[in-house]
Scaffold this motif. Structure first.
Motif, PDB file in Angstrom:
ATOM      1  N   LEU A  53      46.932 -32.085 133.106  1.00  0.00           N
ATOM      2  CA  LEU A  53      47.675 -31.508 134.273  1.00  0.00           C
ATOM      3  C   LEU A  53      47.636 -30.090 134.252  1.00  0.00           C
ATOM      4  N   ILE A  54      47.897 -29.263 133.191  1.00  0.00           N
ATOM      5  CA  ILE A  54      48.052 -27.798 133.259  1.00  0.00           C
ATOM      6  C   ILE A  54      46.490 -27.199 133.043  1.00  0.00           C
ATOM      7  N   GLN A  55      45.872 -27.630 131.952  1.00  0.00           N
ATOM      8  CA  GLN A  55      44.555 -27.108 131.496  1.00  0.00           C
ATOM      9  C   GLN A  55      43.587 -27.170 132.665  1.00  0.00           C
ATOM     10  N   ILE A  56      43.427 -28.450 132.801  1.00  0.00           N
ATOM     11  CA  ILE A  56      42.137 -28.849 133.727  1.00  0.00           C
ATOM     12  C   ILE A  56      42.609 -29.223 135.037  1.00  0.00           C
ATOM     13  N   GLY A  57      43.659 -29.635 135.490  1.00  0.00           N
ATOM     14  CA  GLY A  57      44.242 -29.769 136.917  1.00  0.00           C
ATOM     15  C   GLY A  57      44.948 -28.561 137.395  1.00  0.00           C
ATOM     16  N   ARG A  58      44.990 -27.552 136.528  1.00  0.00           N
ATOM     17  CA  ARG A  58      45.764 -26.163 136.932  1.00  0.00           C
ATOM     18  C   ARG A  58      47.179 -26.408 137.440  1.00  0.00           C
TER      19      ARG A  58
END
Length: 212
Positions: A53-58
């Protein structure tokens, strides 16, 4: 496993794991002492989800927290939980303006498309679904610019989307537990959307070379 092992297996550094714990994105470990906690496979799965969610999907932390809350809502049945977590994903869209003629045309095209596809409101396709509103917004933009976007043009995309949904849900259903299926629905939505966009643009290049 201890925090260091959880960090090594997940690829997320310990400082970030502690941040996720403070923000409620990761469930607390089993307390062993005042300064130590033990973590299990569920923590490893959750870290992979949060990382997607956070690191790849921003996805912003606040939005990621909403997704996590939806994923843990056991008051919902399995279909509703899968829908809740994907609907919590950004981007969000506002309610289309009622007095915009382009929106009215777009709404008619979208409703006709859903009728042709046999997609019912009971499946979660009501106006409460942000993707329904976003679809109307997108079609309205096409209307304003004069590009073709009636049912005839939209229907092939709808059929392709239905085929993709079968592939996606096959991957989700392959996970052994309902909790893992919910987490996979989020991760695969975030991770595969860039894949789809890239493949579409590459296919355009191939088809353009063939035609022109």
């Amino acid at each position: 496993m201890w925090l260091a092992e959880l960090s090594e297996r997940s690829g997320v550094n310990t400082a970030t794991i502690k941040y996720y714990l403070r923000e409620g994105l990761l469930q607390p470990g089993r307390r062993i002492s005042a300064t130590q906690a033990e973590y299990g496979e569920s923590h490893l799965r959750r870290l992979r989800l949060v990382r997607a969610l956070i690191q790849i999907g921003r996805v912003p932390v606040a939005a990621a927290r909403e997704v996590i809350i939806a994923a843990e809502d056991e008051s919902l049945d399995h279909h509703q939980r899968l829908g809740a977590v994907t609907m919590a994903l950004p981007p969000r869209s506002e309610e289309p303006a009622e007095d915009d003629p382009a929106v009215e045309v777009a709404r008619g095209s979208v409703e006709g498309l859903l009728e042709h596809l046999g997609w019912s409101s009971e499946s979660g396709l009501s106006m409460l679904n942000p993707d329904h509103r976003r679809l109307i917004d997108s079609v309205a933009a096409l209307v304003r610019l004069g590009y073709p976007c009636d049912i005839e043009q939209l229907l092939p995309y709808g059929h392709l989307a239905a085929q993709l949904a079968v592939t996606d849900l096959d991957m989700v259903e392959a996970q052994p537990t309902e909790a893992e299926q919910v987490e996979a629905a989020v991760a695969l939505t975030v991770l595969y959307e860039p894949v789809l966009l890239s493949l579409r643009r590459m296919a355009h290049a191939e088809e353009s070379a063939r035609r022109f």
